[in-house]
Design a protein around this motif. Sequence first.
Motif, PDB file in Angstrom:
ATOM      1  N   LEU A  63       0.829  -1.210   0.000  1.00 41.17           N
ATOM      2  CA  LEU A  63       0.000   0.000   0.000  1.00 41.17           C
ATOM      3  C   LEU A  63       0.864   1.262   0.000  1.00 41.17           C
ATOM      4  N   PHE A  64       1.936   1.244   0.796  1.00 39.28           N
ATOM      5  CA  PHE A  64       2.840   2.404   0.848  1.00 39.28           C
ATOM      6  C   PHE A  64       3.478   2.656  -0.512  1.00 39.28           C
ATOM      7  N   ASP A  65       3.983   1.579  -1.123  1.00 37.75           N
ATOM      8  CA  ASP A  65       4.618   1.739  -2.433  1.00 37.75           C
ATOM      9  C   ASP A  65       3.619   2.234  -3.471  1.00 37.75           C
ATOM     10  N   ALA A  66       2.377   1.722  -3.416  1.00 39.35           N
ATOM     11  CA  ALA A  66       1.359   2.156  -4.373  1.00 39.35           C
ATOM     12  C   ALA A  66       1.044   3.638  -4.209  1.00 39.35           C
ATOM     13  N   VAL A  67       0.959   4.092  -2.959  1.00 41.29           N
ATOM     14  CA  VAL A  67       0.708   5.520  -2.692  1.00 41.29           C
ATOM     15  C   VAL A  67       1.863   6.366  -3.219  1.00 41.29           C
ATOM     16  N   VAL A  68       3.100   5.891  -3.021  1.00 40.87           N
ATOM     17  CA  VAL A  68       4.272   6.623  -3.510  1.00 40.87           C
ATOM     18  C   VAL A  68       4.242   6.692  -5.040  1.00 40.87           C
ATOM     19  N   PHE A  69       3.924   5.558  -5.697  1.00 41.22           N
ATOM     20  CA  PHE A  69       3.863   5.554  -7.158  1.00 41.22           C
ATOM     21  C   PHE A  69       2.870   6.603  -7.662  1.00 41.22           C
ATOM     22  N   PHE A  70       1.661   6.541  -7.122  1.00 40.70           N
ATOM     23  CA  PHE A  70       0.585   7.359  -7.675  1.00 40.70           C
ATOM     24  C   PHE A  70       0.769   8.834  -7.351  1.00 40.70           C
ATOM     25  N   PHE A  71       0.914   9.147  -6.064  1.00 43.37           N
ATOM     26  CA  PHE A  71       0.983  10.556  -5.693  1.00 43.37           C
ATOM     27  C   PHE A  71       2.321  11.177  -6.054  1.00 43.37           C
ATOM     28  N   GLY A  72       3.383  10.357  -6.102  1.00 41.83           N
ATOM     29  CA  GLY A  72       4.658  10.890  -6.568  1.00 41.83           C
ATOM     30  C   GLY A  72       4.560  11.341  -8.016  1.00 41.83           C
ATOM     31  N   ALA A  73       3.967  10.486  -8.861  1.00 43.28           N
ATOM     32  CA  ALA A  73       3.767  10.868 -10.259  1.00 43.28           C
ATOM     33  C   ALA A  73       2.763  12.016 -10.385  1.00 43.28           C
ATOM     34  N   THR A  88       0.438   9.050 -20.507  1.00 43.98           N
ATOM     35  CA  THR A  88       1.808   9.301 -20.050  1.00 43.98           C
ATOM     36  C   THR A  88       1.903   9.149 -18.541  1.00 43.98           C
ATOM     37  N   PHE A  89       0.895   9.646 -17.849  1.00 48.79           N
ATOM     38  CA  PHE A  89       0.858   9.507 -16.389  1.00 48.79           C
ATOM     39  C   PHE A  89       0.814   8.031 -15.985  1.00 48.79           C
ATOM     40  N   GLY A  90      -0.068   7.258 -16.618  1.00 44.44           N
ATOM     41  CA  GLY A  90      -0.157   5.834 -16.298  1.00 44.44           C
ATOM     42  C   GLY A  90       1.110   5.083 -16.633  1.00 44.44           C
ATOM     43  N   THR A  91       1.746   5.442 -17.732  1.00 42.33           N
ATOM     44  CA  THR A  91       2.993   4.773 -18.115  1.00 42.33           C
ATOM     45  C   THR A  91       4.097   5.064 -17.114  1.00 42.33           C
ATOM     46  N   LEU A  92       4.145   6.302 -16.610  1.00 49.81           N
ATOM     47  CA  LEU A  92       5.137   6.647 -15.598  1.00 49.81           C
ATOM     48  C   LEU A  92       4.918   5.826 -14.332  1.00 49.81           C
ATOM     49  N   VAL A  93       3.665   5.727 -13.878  1.00 50.14           N
ATOM     50  CA  VAL A  93       3.362   4.930 -12.682  1.00 50.14           C
ATOM     51  C   VAL A  93       3.721   3.467 -12.915  1.00 50.14           C
ATOM     52  N   PHE A  94       3.389   2.938 -14.088  1.00 54.02           N
ATOM     53  CA  PHE A  94       3.653   1.529 -14.366  1.00 54.02           C
ATOM     54  C   PHE A  94       5.152   1.246 -14.444  1.00 54.02           C
ATOM     55  N   THR A  95       5.920   2.187 -14.997  1.00 54.37           N
ATOM     56  CA  THR A  95       7.380   2.002 -15.072  1.00 54.37           C
ATOM     57  C   THR A  95       7.990   1.928 -13.684  1.00 54.37           C
ATOM     58  N   VAL A  96       7.596   2.850 -12.799  1.00 52.93           N
ATOM     59  CA  VAL A  96       8.097   2.815 -11.421  1.00 52.93           C
ATOM     60  C   VAL A  96       7.659   1.523 -10.733  1.00 52.93           C
ATOM     61  N   LEU A  97       6.424   1.091 -10.997  1.00 57.82           N
ATOM     62  CA  LEU A  97       5.896  -0.136 -10.393  1.00 57.82           C
ATOM     63  C   LEU A  97       6.736  -1.346 -10.780  1.00 57.82           C
ATOM     64  N   VAL A  98       6.981  -1.529 -12.080  1.00 56.27           N
ATOM     65  CA  VAL A  98       7.720  -2.707 -12.542  1.00 56.27           C
ATOM     66  C   VAL A  98       9.129  -2.711 -11.971  1.00 56.27           C
ATOM     67  N   PHE A  99       9.799  -1.591 -11.984  1.00 56.20           N
ATOM     68  CA  PHE A  99      11.170  -1.538 -11.470  1.00 56.20           C
ATOM     69  C   PHE A  99      11.203  -1.766  -9.964  1.00 56.20           C
ATOM     70  N   THR A 100      10.233  -1.221  -9.230  1.00 61.88           N
ATOM     71  CA  THR A 100      10.250  -1.349  -7.767  1.00 61.88           C
ATOM     72  C   THR A 100      10.022  -2.787  -7.325  1.00 61.88           C
ATOM     73  N   ILE A 133      13.677   7.650 -10.764  1.00 52.34           N
ATOM     74  CA  ILE A 133      14.736   7.233  -9.830  1.00 52.34           C
ATOM     75  C   ILE A 133      14.345   7.569  -8.396  1.00 52.34           C
ATOM     76  N   LEU A 134      13.808   8.774  -8.164  1.00 50.80           N
ATOM     77  CA  LEU A 134      13.422   9.175  -6.807  1.00 50.80           C
ATOM     78  C   LEU A 134      12.289   8.304  -6.268  1.00 50.80           C
ATOM     79  N   LEU A 135      11.298   8.043  -7.079  1.00 45.22           N
ATOM     80  CA  LEU A 135      10.162   7.251  -6.609  1.00 45.22           C
ATOM     81  C   LEU A 135      10.580   5.810  -6.298  1.00 45.22           C
ATOM     82  N   ILE A 136      11.436   5.236  -7.130  1.00 43.80           N
ATOM     83  CA  ILE A 136      11.928   3.881  -6.843  1.00 43.80           C
ATOM     84  C   ILE A 136      12.714   3.863  -5.538  1.00 43.80           C
TER      85      ILE A 136
END
Length: 699
Positions: A509-519, A539-551, A616-619
């Motif tokens: 849940l914490f990581d999901a909140v960071v992904f979404f609100f960070g983006a 573009t917003f969804g792709t940014l969230v998904f990229t951070v998600l996959v890497f994290t 990088i910051l969000l990950i």
Amino acid sequence: FEREELFFRALCLCHTVQVKEDDNIDGLKKAQLSGRSCVYISSSPDEVALVEGIQRLGYTYLRLKDNFMEILNPKNDIERFELLEMLSFDSVRRRMSVIVRSVAGDIFLFCKGADSSIFPRVTEGKIDQIRSRVERNAVEGLRTLCVAYKKFTRKEYDSVCKLLQNAKLALHDREKKLAEAYEQIEKDLILLGATAVEDQLQEKAADTIEALQKAGIKVWVLTGDKMETAAATCYACKLFRRNTQLLELTTKKIEEQSLHDVLFDLSKTVLKHSGSLTRDNFSGLSTDMQDYGLIIDGAALSLIMKPREDGSSGNYRERFLEICRNCSAVLCCRMAPLQKAQIVKLIKLSKEHPITLAIGDGANDVSMILEAHVGIGITGKEGRQAARNSDYAIPKFKHLKKMLLVHGHFYYVRISELVQYFFYKNVCFIFPQFLYQFFCGFSQQPLYDTAYLTLYNISFTSLPILLYSLMEQHVSTEMLKREPSLYRDITKNALLRWRVFIYWTFLGLFDAVVFFFGAYFLFDNTTVTSNGQMFGNWTFGTLVFTVLVFTVTLKLALDTHYWTWINHFVIWGSLLFYIIFSLLWGGIIWPFLNYQRMYYVFMQMLSSGPAWLGIILLITVSLLPDVLKKVLCRQLWPTATERTQVKISFLVDILNYKHTDMHCSHIQRQACFQISTFPIPLISQQEKLLYGVNAKLPY
């Protein structure tokens, strides 16, 4: 015949051994290879041992042909006995009998069985002398049997034959009537003698039991042997130690006192030291010198399990279990097969609900194996009945150590990570989509593209956890075998408790909140979006998904301790595959699609410098809590496994130091000195000497 001759003939005739003569092995007869004239086969290896042993004294059992049993006596004369009746062995009677007729017309009943079932039925013979000899052999750890006989007249045999015939032809309660008939026939016997068979322990059996106890596993021995024989075996296999105080809950004790008084005295004895001793909660081993071992026989267990007059037996059972919890080992002797299953069921249904494992090698262990949560059968001389009815089969008892302490340890860690990681990565995946609905007017607009929704669990994040669940080794195999106590870190379902599961859920849940609100805040920043490059929900969804996959992939990389080229290929290859797929999916106009909403989205996102910084910051922020938790727990509350990992890393540094040049830098010398003076709990003085490290270095 004289008594000695009758004894030898009884052993040659009273058995269920079959003779196998034509057993060829690569053209050679097995009998020739073994040096015997025939090969004996039986469901009981004790019977084979007795027939082979009596052969060395000159009496050879030849065969059963046309209902005639043939034996070769020391004078090389063949004696024929007609087999009239066979009273088969069962676990309740604990004996078997045969009725045979000699060539001269004499009719004999030969009976062979446990001393507890033979002595009450004999009226003649050297009873006291043989009883003392049996007890002496039992103390030495030998498996004893008593042999008796009875001679029938023609009239007596006719009545016996009629009694057996009526019991066999009964349509109702046939087993009960047969048992009653056997009881009437097998009485007023004449004692001939006793036998003793050495039941050798398998190699490394004692080492295996000792390792299981160190691992925090309570070991109970359930056997049908005599109490003295079973106790001697338990000392030989290190189940009981020299300082173990044995507590007896046997029929002899209950005859002297009532069952209630015996249980009360035993409970008082073991609980008296429970407050003063530091007793291990898992195995019952105490850090003080006092240790308890409980011995109970089948008759006493029947009284404990028997319902009382008020219809309940729970009080005795609970008191019995309370005594067993405070004993380091329990020996149950003179157990029938069904009683073994009763013991396992009693432990399963206790208030702790422990996981039970039963291991046996014979048909009398089948009921126990089927009752336990996990059943293991040993294939050996006792046959394959146990192996066929078990969950796992092993050839030797010593393999149980590696099976439980190594493979069991590895697979529990892998499965627990697999289950919780799947929850974690899907919470990280779905929760941003849930949060997105508050910002899109609940229009059911998806945050991710359909291709990302489809391939997330199929391609982008599946292979790393699959390889982890197959190959992870957080500690080496040799270390797990050498340090059985490491198994305690995973006992009582330690890695799948609610506390651990809730931690993984909150981390997701914490990581999901960071992904979404960070983006979200990154998009909301006018400085970042002033060039117009990052507008758009895809573009917003792709940014969230990229951070998600890497994290989620890097999270698994942080949990991986055993790195091979396959792990590197799968983890970094999954990330590379995601990038290549996104470039192809958004860089080409696909003719078979009705929409091109992802066209150039991924390239546009990567062309922005703030997007790289944001990823990088969000990950980093997402992984930071888990990294801090690992560091703090390892420093403040390390488990035995983590201490072992630290020890291994320092020992590796020591070995590397031994191969370095003596003219190393001052920093290296200081580091080497700190390693050599590491606290004793992590590296013992013996290990320092083993690796050639002294407390004082020559600098």
